[in-house]
Design a protein around this motif. Sequence first.
Motif, PDB file in Angstrom:
ATOM      1  N   TYR A  15      39.013  53.738 -48.877  1.00  9.98           N
ATOM      2  CA  TYR A  15      39.916  52.861 -48.132  1.00  9.98           C
ATOM      3  C   TYR A  15      39.618  52.970 -46.641  1.00  9.98           C
ATOM      4  CZ  TYR A  15      44.447  51.266 -46.296  1.00  9.98           C
ATOM      5  OH  TYR A  15      45.435  50.627 -45.601  1.00  9.98           O
ATOM      6  N   LEU A  16      39.421  51.829 -45.974  1.00  5.97           N
ATOM      7  CA  LEU A  16      39.136  51.797 -44.549  1.00  5.97           C
ATOM      8  C   LEU A  16      39.992  50.713 -43.899  1.00  5.97           C
ATOM      9  CD1 LEU A  16      37.403  52.797 -42.169  1.00  5.97           C
ATOM     10  CD2 LEU A  16      35.660  51.142 -42.880  1.00  5.97           C
ATOM     11  N   ASP A  17      40.861  51.118 -43.004  1.00 11.87           N
ATOM     12  CA  ASP A  17      41.754  50.192 -42.315  1.00 11.87           C
ATOM     13  C   ASP A  17      41.192  49.891 -40.931  1.00 11.87           C
ATOM     14  OD1 ASP A  17      43.798  48.773 -41.124  1.00 11.87           O
ATOM     15  OD2 ASP A  17      45.362  50.222 -41.589  1.00 11.87           O
ATOM     16  N   LEU A  18      40.755  48.654 -40.734  1.00 14.28           N
ATOM     17  CA  LEU A  18      40.194  48.208 -39.459  1.00 14.28           C
ATOM     18  C   LEU A  18      41.027  47.096 -38.829  1.00 14.28           C
ATOM     19  CD1 LEU A  18      36.444  48.108 -40.524  1.00 14.28           C
ATOM     20  CD2 LEU A  18      37.592  49.877 -39.168  1.00 14.28           C
ATOM     21  N   ARG A  19      42.263  46.974 -39.235  1.00 14.40           N
ATOM     22  CA  ARG A  19      43.114  45.895 -38.735  1.00 14.40           C
ATOM     23  C   ARG A  19      43.329  45.989 -37.220  1.00 14.40           C
ATOM     24  NH1 ARG A  19      48.240  46.755 -42.258  1.00 14.40           N
ATOM     25  NH2 ARG A  19      47.535  48.867 -41.883  1.00 14.40           N
ATOM     26  N   ASN A  20      43.527  44.806 -36.635  1.00 14.77           N
ATOM     27  CA  ASN A  20      43.902  44.677 -35.231  1.00 14.77           C
ATOM     28  C   ASN A  20      42.901  45.366 -34.296  1.00 14.77           C
ATOM     29  OD1 ASN A  20      45.509  43.632 -33.225  1.00 14.77           O
ATOM     30  ND2 ASN A  20      46.792  45.434 -33.122  1.00 14.77           N
ATOM     31  N   ASN A  21      41.649  44.972 -34.416  1.00 20.34           N
ATOM     32  CA  ASN A  21      40.595  45.405 -33.514  1.00 20.34           C
ATOM     33  C   ASN A  21      39.932  44.163 -32.929  1.00 20.34           C
ATOM     34  OD1 ASN A  21      40.186  48.450 -33.466  1.00 20.34           O
ATOM     35  ND2 ASN A  21      40.409  48.073 -35.660  1.00 20.34           N
ATOM     36  N   LYS A  74      33.779  41.399 -34.494  1.00 21.11           N
ATOM     37  CA  LYS A  74      33.276  40.054 -34.789  1.00 21.11           C
ATOM     38  C   LYS A  74      32.400  40.063 -36.033  1.00 21.11           C
ATOM     39  CE  LYS A  74      33.554  38.231 -30.171  1.00 21.11           C
ATOM     40  NZ  LYS A  74      32.869  37.596 -29.051  1.00 21.11           N
ATOM     41  N   GLN A  75      31.839  41.215 -36.356  1.00 22.91           N
ATOM     42  CA  GLN A  75      30.985  41.354 -37.534  1.00 22.91           C
ATOM     43  C   GLN A  75      31.273  42.699 -38.186  1.00 22.91           C
ATOM     44  OE1 GLN A  75      26.899  41.032 -36.404  1.00 22.91           O
ATOM     45  NE2 GLN A  75      27.109  38.954 -35.657  1.00 22.91           N
ATOM     46  N   ILE A  76      30.998  42.748 -39.478  1.00 15.13           N
ATOM     47  CA  ILE A  76      31.111  44.004 -40.214  1.00 15.13           C
ATOM     48  C   ILE A  76      30.029  44.011 -41.279  1.00 15.13           C
ATOM     49  CG2 ILE A  76      32.839  43.070 -41.787  1.00 15.13           C
ATOM     50  CD1 ILE A  76      34.020  45.922 -41.881  1.00 15.13           C
ATOM     51  N   SER A  77      29.500  45.166 -41.539  1.00 17.55           N
ATOM     52  CA  SER A  77      28.438  45.288 -42.539  1.00 17.55           C
ATOM     53  C   SER A  77      28.965  44.904 -43.913  1.00 17.55           C
ATOM     54  CB  SER A  77      27.935  46.729 -42.571  1.00 17.55           C
ATOM     55  OG  SER A  77      27.106  46.926 -43.682  1.00 17.55           O
ATOM     56  N   ASP A 114      42.437  42.327 -41.227  1.00 16.19           N
ATOM     57  CA  ASP A 114      43.328  41.376 -40.575  1.00 16.19           C
ATOM     58  C   ASP A 114      43.338  41.574 -39.056  1.00 16.19           C
ATOM     59  OD1 ASP A 114      44.019  40.519 -43.108  1.00 16.19           O
ATOM     60  OD2 ASP A 114      45.852  41.707 -43.175  1.00 16.19           O
ATOM     61  N   GLN A 115      43.529  40.486 -38.341  1.00 17.78           N
ATOM     62  CA  GLN A 115      43.644  40.496 -36.883  1.00 17.78           C
ATOM     63  C   GLN A 115      42.366  40.960 -36.183  1.00 17.78           C
ATOM     64  OE1 GLN A 115      46.375  39.077 -35.498  1.00 17.78           O
ATOM     65  NE2 GLN A 115      46.929  38.694 -37.622  1.00 17.78           N
ATOM     66  N   ASN A 116      41.232  40.487 -36.666  1.00 14.74           N
ATOM     67  CA  ASN A 116      39.938  40.670 -36.019  1.00 14.74           C
ATOM     68  C   ASN A 116      39.307  39.291 -35.842  1.00 14.74           C
ATOM     69  OD1 ASN A 116      38.975  43.610 -35.762  1.00 14.74           O
ATOM     70  ND2 ASN A 116      39.896  43.565 -37.787  1.00 14.74           N
ATOM     71  N   PRO A 117      38.623  39.045 -34.734  1.00 20.59           N
ATOM     72  CA  PRO A 117      37.978  37.733 -34.515  1.00 20.59           C
ATOM     73  C   PRO A 117      36.627  37.639 -35.219  1.00 20.59           C
ATOM     74  CG  PRO A 117      37.628  39.113 -32.600  1.00 20.59           C
ATOM     75  CD  PRO A 117      38.500  39.901 -33.556  1.00 20.59           C
ATOM     76  N   LEU A 118      36.603  37.845 -36.514  1.00 21.16           N
ATOM     77  CA  LEU A 118      35.358  37.859 -37.285  1.00 21.16           C
ATOM     78  C   LEU A 118      34.659  36.512 -37.248  1.00 21.16           C
ATOM     79  CD1 LEU A 118      36.570  39.861 -40.378  1.00 21.16           C
ATOM     80  CD2 LEU A 118      35.043  40.682 -38.591  1.00 21.16           C
TER      81      LEU A 118
END
Length: 73
Positions: A39-45, A48-51, A63-67
Amino acid sequence: HLDLRRVFFPFSLEEISLANNLLQILDARLFTRLTKLIYLDLRNNLLKQISPWLTVRLNVLLDQNPLDCHCTK
């Protein structure tokens, strides 16, 4: 501001929350040796990209990332 280049995670971790840290870049190699991580929580950062490797291997909250998604159907 969190400098992940200087963070070392214990191998036994199953969950990590990096939410609300203004992260712009996340190197997936930080998590390759964490074989128990699920489990990895990356919300609200500011990511723009993720592997894609992370999203296949882990339950990732984004959620709440400008991906920028360049998805095709």
